[in-house]
Design an enzyme around this catalytic site. Structure first.
Site, PDB file in Angstrom:
ATOM      1  N   CYS A   2     -52.075 -41.067   0.111  1.00 26.15           N
ATOM      2  CA  CYS A   2     -53.109 -41.350  -0.887  1.00 26.15           C
ATOM      3  C   CYS A   2     -52.801 -40.506  -2.125  1.00 26.15           C
ATOM      4  CB  CYS A   2     -54.479 -40.947  -0.348  1.00 26.15           C
ATOM      5  SG  CYS A   2     -54.868 -41.710   1.216  1.00 26.15           S
ATOM      6  N   ARG A  27     -49.246 -44.519  -4.871  1.00 25.75           N
ATOM      7  CA  ARG A  27     -49.362 -43.809  -3.586  1.00 25.75           C
ATOM      8  C   ARG A  27     -50.359 -44.491  -2.655  1.00 25.75           C
ATOM      9  NH1 ARG A  27     -47.412 -38.570  -3.626  1.00 25.75           N
ATOM     10  NH2 ARG A  27     -48.721 -38.066  -1.850  1.00 25.75           N
ATOM     11  N   TRP A  83     -54.832 -44.998   0.585  1.00 27.15           N
ATOM     12  CA  TRP A  83     -53.958 -45.813   1.413  1.00 27.15           C
ATOM     13  C   TRP A  83     -54.538 -45.660   2.812  1.00 27.15           C
ATOM     14  CZ3 TRP A  83     -50.235 -49.354   1.282  1.00 27.15           C
ATOM     15  CH2 TRP A  83     -49.520 -49.605   2.432  1.00 27.15           C
ATOM     16  N   ASN A 109     -55.850 -36.377   1.592  1.00 24.34           N
ATOM     17  CA  ASN A 109     -54.640 -37.147   1.880  1.00 24.34           C
ATOM     18  C   ASN A 109     -54.060 -36.564   3.160  1.00 24.34           C
ATOM     19  OD1 ASN A 109     -52.288 -38.647   1.819  1.00 24.34           O
ATOM     20  ND2 ASN A 109     -51.256 -37.289   0.366  1.00 24.34           N
ATOM     21  N   GLY A 110     -53.797 -37.416   4.163  1.00 23.75           N
ATOM     22  CA  GLY A 110     -53.249 -36.917   5.418  1.00 23.75           C
ATOM     23  C   GLY A 110     -54.034 -37.505   6.597  1.00 23.75           C
ATOM     24  N   GLU A 492     -29.830 -56.737  10.566  1.00 25.09           N
ATOM     25  CA  GLU A 492     -30.636 -55.990   9.581  1.00 25.09           C
ATOM     26  C   GLU A 492     -29.734 -55.356   8.525  1.00 25.09           C
ATOM     27  OE1 GLU A 492     -33.491 -55.943   8.602  1.00 25.09           O
ATOM     28  OE2 GLU A 492     -33.598 -54.120   7.400  1.00 25.09           O
ATOM     29  N   LYS A 496     -29.938 -56.294   4.403  1.00 25.26           N
ATOM     30  CA  LYS A 496     -30.078 -55.301   3.318  1.00 25.26           C
ATOM     31  C   LYS A 496     -29.034 -55.526   2.231  1.00 25.26           C
ATOM     32  CE  LYS A 496     -33.667 -53.666   4.047  1.00 25.26           C
ATOM     33  NZ  LYS A 496     -34.020 -54.727   4.857  1.00 25.26           N
ATOM     34  N   GLU A 499     -29.726 -59.009   0.309  1.00 18.09           N
ATOM     35  CA  GLU A 499     -30.896 -59.122  -0.581  1.00 18.09           C
ATOM     36  C   GLU A 499     -30.821 -58.163  -1.761  1.00 18.09           C
ATOM     37  OE1 GLU A 499     -34.699 -58.259   1.165  1.00 18.09           O
ATOM     38  OE2 GLU A 499     -33.883 -56.788   2.510  1.00 18.09           O
ATOM     39  N   HIS A 515     -16.449 -67.029  18.973  1.00 18.51           N
ATOM     40  CA  HIS A 515     -16.917 -68.426  19.030  1.00 18.51           C
ATOM     41  C   HIS A 515     -17.016 -69.012  17.625  1.00 18.51           C
ATOM     42  CE1 HIS A 515     -17.725 -68.101  23.319  1.00 18.51           C
ATOM     43  NE2 HIS A 515     -18.164 -66.876  23.057  1.00 18.51           N
ATOM     44  N   LYS A 614     -42.083 -58.797  -2.593  1.00 22.05           N
ATOM     45  CA  LYS A 614     -42.277 -57.804  -1.530  1.00 22.05           C
ATOM     46  C   LYS A 614     -42.985 -58.440  -0.338  1.00 22.05           C
ATOM     47  CE  LYS A 614     -42.380 -54.037   0.722  1.00 22.05           C
ATOM     48  NZ  LYS A 614     -41.128 -53.686   1.451  1.00 22.05           N
TER      49      LYS A 614
HETATM   50  C1  AGP Z   1     -36.900 -57.082   4.093  1.00 22.35           C
HETATM   51  O1  AGP Z   1     -36.080 -56.179   3.399  1.00 22.35           O
HETATM   52  C2  AGP Z   1     -37.361 -58.231   3.225  1.00 22.35           C
HETATM   53  N1  AGP Z   1     -37.949 -57.770   2.050  1.00 22.35           N
HETATM   54  C3  AGP Z   1     -38.156 -59.284   3.966  1.00 22.35           C
HETATM   55  O2  AGP Z   1     -37.268 -59.883   4.880  1.00 22.35           O
HETATM   56  C4  AGP Z   1     -39.391 -58.810   4.778  1.00 22.35           C
HETATM   57  O3  AGP Z   1     -38.977 -58.022   5.865  1.00 22.35           O
HETATM   58  C5  AGP Z   1     -40.111 -60.061   5.316  1.00 22.35           C
HETATM   59  O4  AGP Z   1     -40.554 -60.818   4.221  1.00 22.35           O
HETATM   60  C6  AGP Z   1     -41.291 -59.736   6.244  1.00 22.35           C
HETATM   61  O5  AGP Z   1     -42.273 -59.037   5.512  1.00 22.35           O
HETATM   62  P1  AGP Z   1     -43.480 -58.358   6.332  1.00 22.35           P
HETATM   63  O6  AGP Z   1     -42.869 -57.327   7.221  1.00 22.35           O
HETATM   64  O7  AGP Z   1     -44.356 -57.777   5.275  1.00 22.35           O
HETATM   65  O8  AGP Z   1     -44.156 -59.432   7.126  1.00 22.35           O
END
Ligand code: AGP
Length: 619
Positions: A2, A27, A83, A109-110, A492, A496, A499, A515, A614
């Site tokens: 927060c 924050r 938060w 905060n905490g 994963e 990274k 994207e 395969h 996001k």
């Molecule tokens: C991850 O780096 C991406 N930004 C994206 O794949 C994200 O993980 C996905 O949209 C799921 O989001 P969420 O965890 O908020 O549901």
């Protein structure tokens, strides 16, 4: 986390506090509030004292609107942008919190770990609580302490001694209107020193337009701040002399904790995120996890015969690791599905099915609809969510919050390692009700507790990863290979890179390489092989040999002390050893940094990747 700000001086406090909260909004931004100590009007003993407050759910702009038309004059005050960790975003849970007499106001905060027992004790003494938060106990403890010792800083000191957990705290009272008492334990507090005015804040970003002369409290310290003085003491009342520092950064850099991007800041928060995810949730000596959010479905969990985990993107990869954990150590069959597929097919569910949604934002449309479909078919739903009060958190039958703090970067990094830790805690909970032994439970719990320092070890080698990124940034394609617990790590790590740097990185279960995937390999198509010393290590070595035989370059993620892999791979990054089920948490960290630095090598902004949002709140 927060945002806290306090002001005491010669100017009206409200505009300074509102402006400061705007700068602290990164924050936490689900609700905000202010408490202003009035300089005129009712005395301290009148109802509501001389402290006037305003609170609002939503962003700071909502708070500013709620302040308009109210009498909030005064030259001292505190503010908070929240938060949520305990208690959903709602006006009653918004800081500042007051005691029963409304003479003491606190912003916190905490996480206060022993808040439940303190709340019960205070209720027995007839204290009336208004919120669901852990923080409110501080205000009521303060009320009692002040009766004993009517000196604000001494009352705060004796209150703090009763708390267990973390706090960055600021307190005002109508009894001592020209004073802010602030304290730090595990959550940052900085003092800003002006001319005839002083400031308290969670970080220096809201202070820069007023002063660049600051000093930072250390854990276990408390400060008394007036318009012209500041004194620092420890909790056992030893005076502390602390020199000031001059802030050189601008506000933007401050919000990123001094890092150039939120992406890097959040990767670097890894150790603290794991600590916060684990805080108050491990009973190591019994090899158990304590997950209060699951109490309402504890019988359903005990009777569970089948688990389906639905998620998207990075959260889906966390789910894949969770599948292996839960099957190996809890003995429950698990399916993992893209939420976008689950919601449109005809899944077979019944009252013994638990459907788990993993989602950092708690707002991903496909994951939300998948949960709604599961509920329609009678399944019990559980959310693993970072954002308290988010839609998925509210619509699932129960849940476990990550406590990872706001994740601003589009790239999900700190939330991912927190999701893996939560899935390990869930595995402990379900496993120890089934076949998981005390010995193995303790081994998992101890290994979880070692993670923060092991991640810190990896992060200290940031420069080495930066060098590796420089070597590999010229390639347009990469293959990421992993097996078993690191099957998902391969996907994963590749996500990274895709994207953020737009390099075509392909995740691949190493057993699938022959395969089809190996057809792509040549000297222009390098491979990242995640090959810690685990039950499939020798298989990974064979994969690396097959890649090398086709002139493919290999960067291996391996275990410290491994003397074999360096003879095969072109480059090796070593990670500390841990138990196999937790190795994805360590293995992903260098891959997050690798993707970040590949992005910089390509002169791109990792905080603003093209075409991405996001949170994907529409299909
Ligand atoms: C991850 O780096 C991406 N930004 C994206 O794949 C994200 O993980 C996905 O949209 C799921 O989001 P969420 O965890 O908020 O549901």
């Amino acid at each position: 986390m927060c945002g806290i700000i306090g002001y005491v001086g010669k100017r009206e406090a409200l505009p300074i506090i509102l402006d400061g909260l705007h700068r602290l909004e990164y924050r936490g931004y689900d609700s905000a509030g202010v408490a202003i100590v009035g300089t005129k009007g009712a005395g301290p003993n009148a109802e509501g004292g001389r402290v006037k407050t305003s609170r609002a759910v939503g962003k700071v702009a909502m708070l500013a609107s709620s302040c308009a038309g109210k009498t909030l004059d005064g030259t001292a005050g505190i503010g908070h942008t929240r938060w949520a960790t305990h208690g959903k975003p709602a006006e009653k849970n918004t800081h500042p919190h007051a005691d029963c007499t409304k003479q003491f106001y606190i912003v916190h905060n905490g996480i206060i770990e022993n808040h439940e027992e303190l709340r019960e004790e205070l209720k027995k003494q007839k204290h009336v609580f208004k919120s669901e938060t852990d923080s409110e106990v501080i205000a009521h403890l303060l009320e009692d302490a002040y009766k004993e010792t009517p000196v604000l800083e001494q009352a705060v000191q004796s209150t703090l001694r009763k708390l267990r957990g973390t706090y960055g705290l600021a307190v005002v009272s109508s009894y001592e209107p020209e004073k802010i008492v602030t304290a730090r334990m595990g959550a940052p507090i900085v003092l800003g020193l002006g001319e005839g005015e002083n400031f308290v804040a969670s970080d220096a970003s809201p202070l820069l337009s007023h002063t660049r002369t600051v000093l930072y409290l250390e854990d276990g310290e408390m400060a008394v701040v007036t318009p012209t003085t500041h004194t620092i003491v420890t909790l056992d009342n030893k005076a502390v002399e602390r020199g000031t520092e001059t802030i050189e950064w601008d506000a933007d850099r401050m919000q990123k904790g001094g890092f150039p991007h939120f992406t890097l800041k959040e990767i670097m928060e890894g150790p603290e995120v794991i600590e916060n995810t684990l805080r108050g949730r491990l009973i190591t000596e019994d090899g158990l996890a304590k997950l209060g959010g699951l109490q309402s479905i504890s019988e359903k969990l005990r009777e569970a015969k089948h688990i389906i985990i639905v998620a998207c993107g990075t959260a889906f990869h966390a789910a894949r690791v969770g599948e292996y954990m839960l099957e190996e150590y809890a003995g429950i069959p698990v399916e993992v599905e893209f939420a976008s597929e689950f919601r449109y097919r005809k899944p077979v569910l019944d009252e013994h099915t638990i459907v788990i949604a993993v989602s950092q934002s708690g707002e991903t449309a496909d994951t939300l609809e998948a949960i709604r479909e599961a509920k329609r078919k009678g399944a019990t739903t559980l959310g693993i969510v970072n954002v308290v009060g988010s839609t998925i958190a509210r619509e699932t039958d129960a849940g476990i919050f990550n406590h990872a703090g706001p994740e601003i970067s589009v790239l999900s990094t700190k939330a991912y390692i927190s999701q893996l830790v939560v899935l390990a805690l869930l595995t402990l909970t379900l496993g120890r009700e089934r076949e998981l032994s005390l010995t193995m439970g303790k081994k998992i719990a101890e290994a979880l507790q070692e993670l923060p320092k092991k991640i810190a070890t990896i992060l200290k080698q940031e420069k080495e990863i930066k060098k590796l990124a420089k070597k590999y940034a010229k390639y347009e394609h990469m293959l990421y290979l992993g097996r078993k617990y690191n099957f998902a790590t391969a996907y994963e790590g590749a996500l990274k890179v895709k994207e953020a740097s737009y390099i075509h990185a392909e995740g691949c279960g190493a057993g699938e390489m022959k395969h089809g995937f190996i057809a792509m390999i040549d000297k222009e198509f390098p491979t990242v092989a995640i090959a810690p010393e685990d039950s499939v290590y020798d298989k990974m070595l064979s994969n690396i040999q097959e890649i090398k035989a086709r002139s493919g370059r290999v960067l291996a993620i391996a275990t410290e002390g491994d003397t074999r892999i360096g003879k095969l791979a072109d480059d090796v990054f070593y990670i500390p050893k841990t138990i196999e089920m937790l190795s994805p948490i360590l293995a992903v960290v260098p891959l997050q940094l690798f993707a970040y630095y590949l992005t910089l090598e390509r002169k791109l902004d990792p905080d603003r990747p093209r075409n991405l949002a996001k949170s994907v709140t529409v299909e």
